[in-house]
Design a protein around this motif. Structure first.
Motif, mmCIF file in Angstrom:
data_model
loop_
_atom_site.group_PDB
_atom_site.id
_atom_site.type_symbol
_atom_site.label_atom_id
_atom_site.label_comp_id
_atom_site.label_asym_id
_atom_site.label_seq_id
_atom_site.Cartn_x
_atom_site.Cartn_y
_atom_site.Cartn_z
ATOM 1 N N VAL A 129 -17.868 -11.489 -22.618
ATOM 2 C CA VAL A 129 -16.907 -10.456 -22.212
ATOM 3 C C VAL A 129 -17.516 -9.063 -22.423
ATOM 4 N N GLY A 130 -18.213 -8.870 -23.525
ATOM 5 C CA GLY A 130 -18.874 -7.585 -23.770
ATOM 6 C C GLY A 130 -19.911 -7.261 -22.712
ATOM 7 N N ILE A 131 -20.702 -8.257 -22.336
ATOM 8 C CA ILE A 131 -21.710 -8.051 -21.289
ATOM 9 C C ILE A 131 -21.027 -7.780 -19.949
ATOM 10 N N THR A 132 -19.907 -8.453 -19.687
ATOM 11 C CA THR A 132 -19.151 -8.216 -18.461
ATOM 12 C C THR A 132 -18.670 -6.777 -18.401
ATOM 13 N N VAL A 133 -18.101 -6.298 -19.499
ATOM 14 C CA VAL A 133 -17.621 -4.909 -19.556
ATOM 15 C C VAL A 133 -18.782 -3.943 -19.344
ATOM 16 N N LEU A 134 -19.900 -4.185 -20.000
ATOM 17 C CA LEU A 134 -21.067 -3.321 -19.848
ATOM 18 C C LEU A 134 -21.571 -3.315 -18.405
ATOM 19 N N GLY A 135 -21.634 -4.490 -17.798
ATOM 20 C CA GLY A 135 -22.094 -4.579 -16.408
ATOM 21 C C GLY A 135 -21.166 -3.857 -15.456
ATOM 22 N N LEU A 136 -19.860 -4.056 -15.610
ATOM 23 C CA LEU A 136 -18.902 -3.376 -14.740
ATOM 24 C C LEU A 136 -18.922 -1.870 -14.967
ATOM 25 N N LEU A 137 -19.096 -1.457 -16.201
ATOM 26 C CA LEU A 137 -19.225 -0.022 -16.495
ATOM 27 C C LEU A 137 -20.443 0.562 -15.797
ATOM 28 N N MET A 138 -21.542 -0.164 -15.798
ATOM 29 C CA MET A 138 -22.745 0.320 -15.115
ATOM 30 C C MET A 138 -22.538 0.386 -13.604
ATOM 31 N N VAL A 139 -21.778 -0.541 -13.039
ATOM 32 C CA VAL A 139 -21.474 -0.493 -11.605
ATOM 33 C C VAL A 139 -20.660 0.767 -11.287
ATOM 34 N N VAL A 140 -19.674 1.070 -12.131
ATOM 35 C CA VAL A 140 -18.878 2.290 -11.943
ATOM 36 C C VAL A 140 -19.751 3.532 -12.112
#
Length: 159
Positions: A129-140
């Motif tokens: 979940v942490g990696i998912t949040v980090l990845g989505l944050l980088m997409v934004v």
């Protein structure tokens, strides 16, 4: 401006330290620790090389993000962060995070279906979940960088 320069300099120092520690972990600590664990627990011996490969790959992912961050800091220092050159480094970070995410999802599924205790699956779920949040944050952040780059090139065309 002075605060930005100090922050970039401090971040570079810590990136060098982080990269050095990661190399030590990747080449010495993780393989040695996994080998020791499999010697102490012979029933896990068949996991030695897969775990070593996964650990080395995940550390490599972090190293790639560190190098890409260094390159982005160079663009900040040269006042070229709002150019298309920065987008390739952000893309590299996004794809590296995606690769690490896939590995963690695979580990979560494997461990989740084979675990007797919910502790390790929960830990892997938390990290995933942490990696998912980090990845989505980088997409934004990439979308914001793209918009800022377009605005800057429009402003330069007007001026």
């Amino acid at each position: 401006m002075l605060t930005e320069k100090l922050a970039v300099a401090a971040l570079r120092v810590f990136l060098v330290v982080l990269f050095g520690i990661l190399v030590v972990f990747q080449t010495l600590s993780l393989p040695g620790g996994i080998a020791y664990h499999t010697q102490q627990n012979p029933h896990d011996a068949n996991l030695r090389w897969p775990l070593t490969a996964i650990a080395v790959f995940l550390v490599l992912c972090v190293e790639v993000v560190v190098v890409a961050t260094w390159k982005l800091l160079t663009l900040v220092k040269k006042d070229r962060i709002f150019t298309t050159a920065s987008l390739k480094w952000v893309d590299l970070i996004v794809w590296t995070i995606a690769a690490a995410w896939l590995v963690f999802v695979g580990m979560l599924l494997f461990v989740g279906f084979n675990a007797d205790d919910p502790g390790m699956p929960m830990l892997l779920f938390l990290v995933t979940v942490g990696i998912t949040v980090l990845g989505l944050l980088m997409v934004v952040m990439r979308a914001l960088l793209r918009q800022a780059t377009a605005l800057r090139s429009d402003m330069e065309a007007v001026i």
